[in-house]
Design an enzyme around this catalytic site. Structure first.
Site, PDB file in Angstrom:
ATOM      1  N   ASP A   1       5.060  30.391 -69.678  1.00 35.45           N
ATOM      2  CA  ASP A   1       4.588  30.539 -70.304  1.00 35.45           C
ATOM      3  C   ASP A   1       3.769  32.203 -69.089  1.00 35.45           C
ATOM      4  OD1 ASP A   1       4.659  30.403 -73.060  1.00 35.45           O
ATOM      5  OD2 ASP A   1       2.645  28.864 -72.795  1.00 35.45           O
TER       6      ASP A   1
ATOM      7  N   HIS B   1      -1.045  24.653 -74.864  1.00 36.27           N
ATOM      8  CA  HIS B   1       0.233  24.265 -75.124  1.00 36.27           C
ATOM      9  C   HIS B   1       1.099  26.013 -75.428  1.00 36.27           C
ATOM     10  CE1 HIS B   1       4.365  22.572 -77.032  1.00 36.27           C
ATOM     11  NE2 HIS B   1       3.130  22.266 -78.353  1.00 36.27           N
TER      12      HIS B   1
ATOM     13  N   HIS C   1       3.119  21.776 -65.692  1.00 39.06           N
ATOM     14  CA  HIS C   1       4.057  20.821 -66.318  1.00 39.06           C
ATOM     15  C   HIS C   1       3.499  19.324 -66.597  1.00 39.06           C
ATOM     16  CE1 HIS C   1       7.297  20.542 -69.667  1.00 39.06           C
ATOM     17  NE2 HIS C   1       6.066  22.113 -70.048  1.00 39.06           N
TER      18      HIS C   1
HETATM   19  N1  CMC Z   1      -4.814  24.776 -62.580  1.00 38.77           N
HETATM   20  C1  CMC Z   1      -4.707  24.218 -61.651  1.00 38.77           C
HETATM   21  N2  CMC Z   1      -4.364  22.706 -61.755  1.00 38.77           N
HETATM   22  C2  CMC Z   1      -4.122  22.681 -62.154  1.00 38.77           C
HETATM   23  C3  CMC Z   1      -2.943  22.746 -63.096  1.00 38.77           C
HETATM   24  C4  CMC Z   1      -3.441  24.081 -63.678  1.00 38.77           C
HETATM   25  N3  CMC Z   1      -2.603  25.093 -63.975  1.00 38.77           N
HETATM   26  N4  CMC Z   1      -2.217  22.052 -64.182  1.00 38.77           N
HETATM   27  C5  CMC Z   1      -2.514  20.945 -63.078  1.00 38.77           C
HETATM   28  N5  CMC Z   1      -3.400  20.913 -62.824  1.00 38.77           N
HETATM   29  C6  CMC Z   1      -4.157  19.855 -61.894  1.00 38.77           C
HETATM   30  C7  CMC Z   1      -4.660  19.017 -61.976  1.00 38.77           C
HETATM   31  O1  CMC Z   1      -5.825  18.873 -62.167  1.00 38.77           O
HETATM   32  C8  CMC Z   1      -5.121  17.980 -61.368  1.00 38.77           C
HETATM   33  O2  CMC Z   1      -5.657  17.473 -60.259  1.00 38.77           O
HETATM   34  P1  CMC Z   1      -6.177  16.471 -59.558  1.00 38.77           P
HETATM   35  O3  CMC Z   1      -5.238  15.586 -59.483  1.00 38.77           O
HETATM   36  O4  CMC Z   1      -6.911  16.339 -58.569  1.00 38.77           O
HETATM   37  O5  CMC Z   1      -6.940  15.883 -60.940  1.00 38.77           O
HETATM   38  C9  CMC Z   1      -3.013  17.579 -61.181  1.00 38.77           C
HETATM   39  O6  CMC Z   1      -2.744  19.117 -61.271  1.00 38.77           O
HETATM   40  C10 CMC Z   1      -2.560  17.206 -62.537  1.00 38.77           C
HETATM   41  O7  CMC Z   1      -2.495  17.353 -63.521  1.00 38.77           O
HETATM   42  P2  CMC Z   1      -2.852  16.552 -65.013  1.00 38.77           P
HETATM   43  O8  CMC Z   1      -3.790  17.534 -66.019  1.00 38.77           O
HETATM   44  O9  CMC Z   1      -2.595  15.308 -64.493  1.00 38.77           O
HETATM   45  O10 CMC Z   1      -1.217  16.991 -65.393  1.00 38.77           O
HETATM   46  P3  CMC Z   1      -0.776  17.236 -66.854  1.00 38.77           P
HETATM   47  O11 CMC Z   1       0.413  16.846 -67.017  1.00 38.77           O
HETATM   48  O12 CMC Z   1      -1.624  15.949 -67.901  1.00 38.77           O
HETATM   49  O13 CMC Z   1      -0.397  18.747 -67.456  1.00 38.77           O
HETATM   50  C11 CMC Z   1      -0.746  20.884 -68.547  1.00 38.77           C
HETATM   51  C12 CMC Z   1       0.149  19.573 -67.710  1.00 38.77           C
HETATM   52  C13 CMC Z   1       0.265  22.184 -68.797  1.00 38.77           C
HETATM   53  C14 CMC Z   1      -1.458  20.493 -70.045  1.00 38.77           C
HETATM   54  C15 CMC Z   1      -1.106  21.448 -66.887  1.00 38.77           C
HETATM   55  O14 CMC Z   1      -0.977  21.953 -66.030  1.00 38.77           O
HETATM   56  C16 CMC Z   1      -1.954  22.776 -67.598  1.00 38.77           C
HETATM   57  O15 CMC Z   1      -2.986  23.150 -68.586  1.00 38.77           O
HETATM   58  N6  CMC Z   1      -1.936  23.868 -67.582  1.00 38.77           N
HETATM   59  C17 CMC Z   1      -2.301  25.055 -68.186  1.00 38.77           C
HETATM   60  C18 CMC Z   1      -1.753  25.328 -69.001  1.00 38.77           C
HETATM   61  C19 CMC Z   1      -0.709  26.201 -69.354  1.00 38.77           C
HETATM   62  O16 CMC Z   1      -0.612  26.572 -68.929  1.00 38.77           O
HETATM   63  N7  CMC Z   1       0.157  24.983 -70.563  1.00 38.77           N
HETATM   64  C20 CMC Z   1       1.614  25.508 -70.998  1.00 38.77           C
HETATM   65  C21 CMC Z   1       2.677  24.827 -70.773  1.00 38.77           C
HETATM   66  S1  CMC Z   1       4.385  25.187 -70.793  1.00 38.77           S
HETATM   67  C22 CMC Z   1       4.155  25.539 -72.253  1.00 38.77           C
HETATM   68  C23 CMC Z   1       4.159  24.274 -73.404  1.00 38.77           C
HETATM   69  O17 CMC Z   1       5.607  23.709 -73.504  1.00 38.77           O
HETATM   70  O18 CMC Z   1       3.626  24.014 -73.684  1.00 38.77           O
END
Ligand code: CMC
Length: 428
Positions: free
Chosen positions: A363, A268, A307
């Site tokens: 971020d 986050h 995201h």
């Molecule tokens: N790098 C590589 N792969 C990713 C990433 C990433 N940053 N984010 C998602 N994926 C992949 C994930 O592995 C999955 O792949 P597969 O379908 O093969 O299993 C696919 O994309 C879908 O991801 P998800 O985990 O279902 O997506 P989510 O909606 O649960 O997670 C997130 C959203 C923001 C937690 C995630 O994208 C992440 O961990 N990003 C990195 C941390 C980050 O930058 N966070 C800041 C968010 S913006 C500020 C805020 O509002 O907090």
């Protein structure tokens, strides 16, 4: 066509008509779906609340597919471009409309009056270790405010509520700056009433002793825009925590401390710090392809990418990228920016990222700007928390005044053991 959903339960052959309102059905309407009279009734199962609307809100609108973010109906791009102060945006979020000149001046004065903190809070800050993570100190100190303002628990008194809102927005920058000064062993700088919200914050952070510190207008503007962009983001993890804690009718200081704790995690608001760690680890533009390969092999995540809601682009990231150019024109480019640009370039062309709709989020560049402005890396989550306080408070107020809301209490699907018989310790 009736606005209903017909459900046929194949277990019983019974048919149900569930009303549809605002493209949703009420989860409680599922409870009538039963196999027998003593059946509890159907629940919806939604880990991480991926498809559950738990509130009706009038504050912030997001269309993740189109990359739209609006506060009270105003597009974020317009607010970031035209609004000259963070205070104005805090007013917009909390009161619900843009202030006129008189309203803005009164609002600013109320917040400014509350930037001063009780001397005991200063002592509290001094009690933390010099190397304490600033976010840990910030969260704890915000929580401690509840002990200074016991009247804050009178949450259904509009005047009292507004006073705590002014206090929280006003004191957040002072607490953050004192935390920073303490970690460096610098004397604390008290708030200056003649500066803007962000100008005063920069002054408290970077003024050393009696020497004059002139707030750089580019930095002040950049911080104002970053604060505007971070002020709210509807029902994210920390806002959900804010609403949830608030639903128990506790005071807002306790609720904001809880929300800030939720924000701190690397998935986050802690992501901006994690991005810089990642760029440092990558070290050089030539290492970017191997990092991308590691990400594609599922060995790591690209921090600052992806995201839950935005599946097109994060409109905040677009504004921030422009802002980064302005700040780097003053500070000069650094190696990490080059790595970030290369990482973004390669990722945006790569099938893995395209298929998963992974784009830079807010971020990805914010940490680079903060670093260029002289903020230490572990301070970045605090820089996210300060402006988000306005959003949290807007949601908190909306939540506790919403007649439909009650104390938050989700259900569970229990899959554990039942009917165990206690055994003395020697027999286990
Ligand atoms: N790098 C590589 N792969 C990713 C990433 C990433 N940053 N984010 C998602 N994926 C992949 C994930 O592995 C999955 O792949 P597969 O379908 O093969 O299993 C696919 O994309 C879908 O991801 P998800 O985990 O279902 O997506 P989510 O909606 O649960 O997670 C997130 C959203 C923001 C937690 C995630 O994208 C992440 O961990 N990003 C990195 C941390 C980050 O930058 N966070 C800041 C968010 S913006 C500020 C805020 O509002 O907090």
């Amino acid at each position: 066509m009736p606005d209903t959903l017909s459900i046929l339960d194949n277990r019983t052959g019974k048919k149900y008509e569930i009303p549809i309102e605002n493209d949703t059905i009420r989860a409680a309407d599922l409870r009538q779906i039963k196999v027998s009279d003593d059946d509890f009734g159907m629940l919806s199962y939604d880990p991480a609340l991926m498809n559950t609307a738990s509130v009706k809100s009038h504050i912030t609108y997001i269309d993740g597919d189109k990359g739209i973010l609006e506060y009270r109906g105003y597009p974020i791009e317009q607010l970031a471009e035209n609004s000259s102060s963070y205070s104005e945006i805090a007013y917009l979020l909390i009161v619900g409309q843009l202030p006129n000149q008189l309203q803005l001046e009164a609002w600013r004065a109320d917040i400014q009056r509350h930037t001063f903190i009780h001397e005991n809070i200063k002592k509290l800050t001094e009690g933390f270790r010099y190397d304490a993570h600033p976010m840990g100190t910030f969260i704890s100190t915000i929580a401690a405010l509840t002990t200074f303002y016991p009247e804050a628990k009178d949450i259904f008194n509009a005047e009292t509520r507004m006073k705590q809102i002014h206090r929280l927005i006003g004191k957040a920058t002072t607490i953050a700056a004192f935390t920073y000064c303490h970690s460096l062993g610098r004397p604390f700088v008290y708030p200056a009433g003649d500066l803007s919200y962000t100008g005063n914050f920069l002054n408290m952070m970077f003024k050393v002793g009696e020497s004059r510190y002139d707030v750089d207008p580019v930095f002040e503007r950049a911080l104002t825009v970053l604060f505007i962009l971070h002020a709210d983001h509807e029902q994210n993890c920390s806002t959900n925590v804010m609403r949830s804690i608030g639903s128990s009718h506790v005071d807002p200081y306790s609720a904001v401390a809880g929300a800030a704790a939720a924000l701190w995690g690397p998935l986050h608001g802690g992501a901006n710090e994690a991005v810089i760690h990642m760029l440092e680890e990558i070290g050089s533009v030539t290492n970017v392809p191997s990092i991308i390969n590691d990400v594609k092999a599922g060995k790591r995540k690209l921090m600052g990418f992806g995201h839950r809601v935005y599946k097109n682009y994060d409109p905040r990231a677009k504004v921030i990228k422009k802002l980064a150019d302005q700040v780097f024109a003053v500070t000069g480019r650094n190696r990490k920016l080059d790595i970030a640009l290369e990482l973004e370039r390669i990722a945006l062309e790569d099938e893995y990222f395209i298929k998963r709709k992974l784009y830079p989020n807010v971020d990805f560049y914010s940490g680079l700007i903060y670093e260029a402005m002289g903020f230490r890396m572990n301070f970045f989550p605090v820089l996210f928390a300060i402006p988000r306080i306005a959003g949290w408070l807007a949601h908190w107020q909306e939540h506790i005044l919403d007649q439909e809301q009650k104390i938050t209490r989700p259900r569970q699907v229990y899959l554990g053991l039942r009917g165990q018989t206690w055994q003395p310790i020697g027999k286990r």
